[in-house]
Design a protein around this motif. Structure first.
Motif, PDB file in Angstrom:
ATOM      1  N   PHE A 186       0.822  -1.203   0.000  1.00 43.73           N
ATOM      2  CA  PHE A 186       0.000   0.000   0.000  1.00 43.73           C
ATOM      3  C   PHE A 186       0.864   1.264   0.000  1.00 43.73           C
ATOM      4  N   VAL A 187       2.115   1.145   0.451  1.00 44.49           N
ATOM      5  CA  VAL A 187       3.020   2.293   0.399  1.00 44.49           C
ATOM      6  C   VAL A 187       3.266   2.683  -1.055  1.00 44.49           C
ATOM      7  N   LEU A 188       3.429   1.671  -1.917  1.00 45.48           N
ATOM      8  CA  LEU A 188       3.625   1.960  -3.335  1.00 45.48           C
ATOM      9  C   LEU A 188       2.360   2.573  -3.940  1.00 45.48           C
ATOM     10  N   LEU A 189       1.188   2.043  -3.562  1.00 45.62           N
ATOM     11  CA  LEU A 189      -0.057   2.566  -4.104  1.00 45.62           C
ATOM     12  C   LEU A 189      -0.308   3.993  -3.630  1.00 45.62           C
ATOM     13  N   LEU A 190       0.147   4.313  -2.408  1.00 48.11           N
ATOM     14  CA  LEU A 190       0.049   5.703  -1.947  1.00 48.11           C
ATOM     15  C   LEU A 190       0.886   6.615  -2.835  1.00 48.11           C
ATOM     16  N   MET A 191       2.080   6.178  -3.187  1.00 47.86           N
ATOM     17  CA  MET A 191       2.914   6.989  -4.069  1.00 47.86           C
ATOM     18  C   MET A 191       2.261   7.141  -5.438  1.00 47.86           C
ATOM     19  N   ARG A 192       1.454   6.160  -5.832  1.00 49.80           N
ATOM     20  CA  ARG A 192       0.736   6.250  -7.102  1.00 49.80           C
ATOM     21  C   ARG A 192      -0.521   7.106  -6.992  1.00 49.80           C
ATOM     22  N   GLY A 193      -0.906   7.511  -5.744  1.00 53.22           N
ATOM     23  CA  GLY A 193      -1.981   8.485  -5.625  1.00 53.22           C
ATOM     24  C   GLY A 193      -3.149   8.126  -4.747  1.00 53.22           C
ATOM     25  N   ARG A 194      -3.179   6.930  -4.123  1.00 51.55           N
ATOM     26  CA  ARG A 194      -4.307   6.545  -3.291  1.00 51.55           C
ATOM     27  C   ARG A 194      -3.807   6.012  -1.955  1.00 51.55           C
ATOM     28  N   GLY A 195      -4.352   6.549  -0.851  1.00 48.59           N
ATOM     29  CA  GLY A 195      -4.094   6.004   0.465  1.00 48.59           C
ATOM     30  C   GLY A 195      -4.866   4.712   0.661  1.00 48.59           C
ATOM     31  N   GLU A 196      -4.459   3.937   1.651  1.00 47.29           N
ATOM     32  CA  GLU A 196      -5.047   2.615   1.855  1.00 47.29           C
ATOM     33  C   GLU A 196      -6.547   2.693   2.125  1.00 47.29           C
ATOM     34  N   ARG A 197      -6.959   3.549   3.056  1.00 51.03           N
ATOM     35  CA  ARG A 197      -8.374   3.591   3.418  1.00 51.03           C
ATOM     36  C   ARG A 197      -9.233   4.024   2.237  1.00 51.03           C
ATOM     37  N   ARG A 198      -8.798   5.048   1.509  1.00 44.71           N
ATOM     38  CA  ARG A 198      -9.582   5.497   0.361  1.00 44.71           C
ATOM     39  C   ARG A 198      -9.684   4.392  -0.686  1.00 44.71           C
ATOM     40  N   LEU A 199      -8.563   3.700  -0.923  1.00 52.30           N
ATOM     41  CA  LEU A 199      -8.558   2.647  -1.929  1.00 52.30           C
ATOM     42  C   LEU A 199      -9.530   1.530  -1.552  1.00 52.30           C
ATOM     43  N   LEU A 200      -9.478   1.087  -0.296  1.00 51.13           N
ATOM     44  CA  LEU A 200     -10.362   0.008   0.124  1.00 51.13           C
ATOM     45  C   LEU A 200     -11.819   0.445   0.128  1.00 51.13           C
ATOM     46  N   ASP A 201     -12.083   1.687   0.520  1.00 51.08           N
ATOM     47  CA  ASP A 201     -13.462   2.189   0.489  1.00 51.08           C
ATOM     48  C   ASP A 201     -14.004   2.209  -0.937  1.00 51.08           C
ATOM     49  N   GLU A 202     -13.167   2.649  -1.875  1.00 50.18           N
ATOM     50  CA  GLU A 202     -13.624   2.703  -3.262  1.00 50.18           C
ATOM     51  C   GLU A 202     -13.857   1.302  -3.825  1.00 50.18           C
ATOM     52  N   LEU A 203     -13.000   0.353  -3.450  1.00 50.77           N
ATOM     53  CA  LEU A 203     -13.213  -1.024  -3.891  1.00 50.77           C
ATOM     54  C   LEU A 203     -14.523  -1.577  -3.335  1.00 50.77           C
ATOM     55  N   GLN A 204     -14.800  -1.282  -2.065  1.00 47.73           N
ATOM     56  CA  GLN A 204     -16.030  -1.775  -1.454  1.00 47.73           C
ATOM     57  C   GLN A 204     -17.255  -1.153  -2.124  1.00 47.73           C
ATOM     58  N   MET A 205     -17.219   0.147  -2.361  1.00 44.54           N
ATOM     59  CA  MET A 205     -18.368   0.812  -2.976  1.00 44.54           C
ATOM     60  C   MET A 205     -18.620   0.271  -4.387  1.00 44.54           C
ATOM     61  N   ARG A 206     -17.565   0.048  -5.134  1.00 47.44           N
ATOM     62  CA  ARG A 206     -17.746  -0.473  -6.497  1.00 47.44           C
ATOM     63  C   ARG A 206     -18.259  -1.907  -6.465  1.00 47.44           C
ATOM     64  N   SER A 207     -17.783  -2.689  -5.488  1.00 56.00           N
ATOM     65  CA  SER A 207     -18.262  -4.062  -5.386  1.00 56.00           C
ATOM     66  C   SER A 207     -19.752  -4.097  -5.082  1.00 56.00           C
ATOM     67  N   VAL A 208     -20.184  -3.251  -4.126  1.00 54.06           N
ATOM     68  CA  VAL A 208     -21.603  -3.210  -3.764  1.00 54.06           C
ATOM     69  C   VAL A 208     -22.440  -2.736  -4.941  1.00 54.06           C
ATOM     70  N   ALA A 209     -21.973  -1.687  -5.629  1.00 52.84           N
ATOM     71  CA  ALA A 209     -22.734  -1.153  -6.761  1.00 52.84           C
ATOM     72  C   ALA A 209     -22.849  -2.191  -7.871  1.00 52.84           C
TER      73      ALA A 209
END
Length: 452
Positions: A186-209
């Motif tokens: 997740f440290v690498l993904l943060l450098m790419r522009g997304r923090g861990e919590r935001r990334l997981l929240d977005e994955l959850q929202m897209r999965s539910v939708a």
């Protein structure tokens, strides 16, 4: 370096390898203790990061100096935020320089493609939750037009020493970053522009939708095919179900695992069994079966078991060594050696290899392996990076992925999985395992006793 971003007032303090504030836009990791004689990256994605650094730098000397500075503890706290990592690096003369390494973050469109791809495959979400970045996740992301790992020229340095290319300070920062990446992708993904919590929240929202859309589409299709009005499904609304969750009795706890395997029945009845069966051997095999059943049950109840690969079935020759590793009874050991065409001393060496590494350890002992050119190149690069120039021992290549330490009864064996196995020569001229494997050849070689 401060652990607070004054521009947005959000704290980012955290220790090495485990920062708090994983939903923040910046994370800061305290400087680690000095380390000597070990590689900086053990995960494949950490090594990919270093490969991008080493293939970008125009000169090799700053990289070597950077490795020494990273090992000596000269790199301060590492701050990670979208597009940039930062640390203060101190030289031997006491001068300190702020060094930054930049990497272009993904665009919003790129993140959309990545998130859609991850939602399509539940295994990708599970891997991220386990803090892993399996190759197929990176490959699927690349197929979607998203490069998660840096390539040649992607890592751009900025340093207070005003070097125009990667200098020792930026190299030292990159080597420390590789250690961070080993522990948390997740440290690498943060450098790419997304923090861990935001990334997981977005994955959850897209999965539910996506699940909601699929359920709605299925209901519409069913109604259209049968031309029957859709009736409300039996059950209760989710809101009502969650409202009473605190008033329901808890589920009973699963029964505890037994502390040890059960004892097999005694087969010594005073009467010789028919057909010349060996009652002692049958009791031994029954006890082994009970112990294996307990281990399998324990593994099945462990968290994350569903993500573990299936064990490969052992051959008769391998299983004989596994059985031999569970007993010291000389009668059984002699029978197992004879049954697999081994001398007792040969079986003892096989048992030692098994205890250090199971079937993989046994293969290193008994099977010949000729590395492909690319595997051999990786092995030689690992040997070169494991020691500083003035500390590197004299290793003599023997072929077959093996190197001997000149003038000693020590040997290193390189396995197909990239691990190094330490071996020592016994007084009777046989090579025997000397310790467990390690990703770092220097650490593996340290397991070999000074005397054979």
């Amino acid at each position: 370096m401060s652990g607070r971003d004054d521009r947005n007032g959000r704290g980012t303090e955290g220790g090495w390898g485990g920062a708090d504030g994983r939903d923040e836009i910046e994370r800061t990791f305290a400087a680690p203790a000095p380390v000597r004689g070990r590689g900086f990256a053990h995960s494949w994605w950490g090594r990919a990061w270093l490969k991008a650094l080493e293939e970008t730098a125009l000169e090799g000397e700053p990289l070597k100096k950077g490795r020494r500075q990273a090992r000596s503890g000269s790199v301060g706290a590492v701050s990670v935020r979208p597009g940039r990592i930062t640390a203060v690096v101190q030289d031997q003369d006491g001068s300190a320089y702020r060094s930054d390494v930049l990497w272009q973050p993904l665009s919003d469109e790129g993140w959309d493609r990545f998130l859609d791809m991850a939602v399509d495959r539940a295994g990708h979400i599970a891997a991220l939750l386990d803090r892993e970045m399996p190759p197929h996740l990176v490959e699927d992301a690349a197929a979607a037009g998203v490069e998660l790992l840096p390539g040649i020229g992607d890592l751009e340095p900025e340093c207070g020493c005003e070097a125009w290319d990667h200098c020792a300070h930026s190299a030292a920062l990159c080597y420390q970053m590789a250690r961070l990446l080993d522990q948390d992708p997740f440290v690498l993904l943060l450098m790419r522009g997304r923090g861990e919590r935001r990334l997981l929240d977005e994955l959850q929202m897209r999965s539910v939708a996506r699940a909601s859309r699929a359920a709605g589409a299925g209901t519409d299709e069913e109604a259209g095919d049968t031309e029957v009005p859709v009736t409300e499904a039996a059950g209760v609304p989710a809101v009502a179900a969650f409202a009473v969750r605190d008033s329901l009795p808890p589920l009973p706890a699963p029964p505890p695992l037994p502390g040890e395997a059960g004892q097999p029945p005694a087969l010594d009845t005073g009467t010789d069994p028919a057909g010349g069966a060996d009652a002692d051997a049958l009791e031994f095999l029954a006890a082994d079966a009970a112990a294996r059943a307990l281990r399998i049950l324990s593994d099945a109840l462990a968290p994350g078991h569903e993500h573990q690969p299936l064990e490969r079935e052992l051959t008769v020759r391998q299983d004989a060594v596994r059985l031999a590793a569970t007993t010291s009874d000389t009668r059984f050991l002699a029978r197992l050696a004879t049954g697999t065409g081994r001398e007792r001393a040969e079986l003892d060496r096989a048992v030692q290899a098994w205890r250090y590494g199971g079937a993989a350890g046994l293969a290193v002992l008994e099977e010949e392996w000729t590395p492909e050119p690319d595997a051999l190149a990786r092995a030689e690069a690992a040997l070169h990076a494991a020691w500083e120039d003035d500390e590197r021992p004299r290793l003599l290549p023997l072929g077959g992925g093996r190197w001997s330490l000149a003038g000693t009864p020590a040997q290193l064996r390189y396995a197909p999985d990239g691990r190094w196995w330490p071996y020592r020569e016994t007084p009777d001229g046989h090579w025997t395992p000397a310790g467990p494997p390690d990703q770092d050849p220097a650490a593996a070689l340290a397991e070999v006793p000074a005397q054979g």
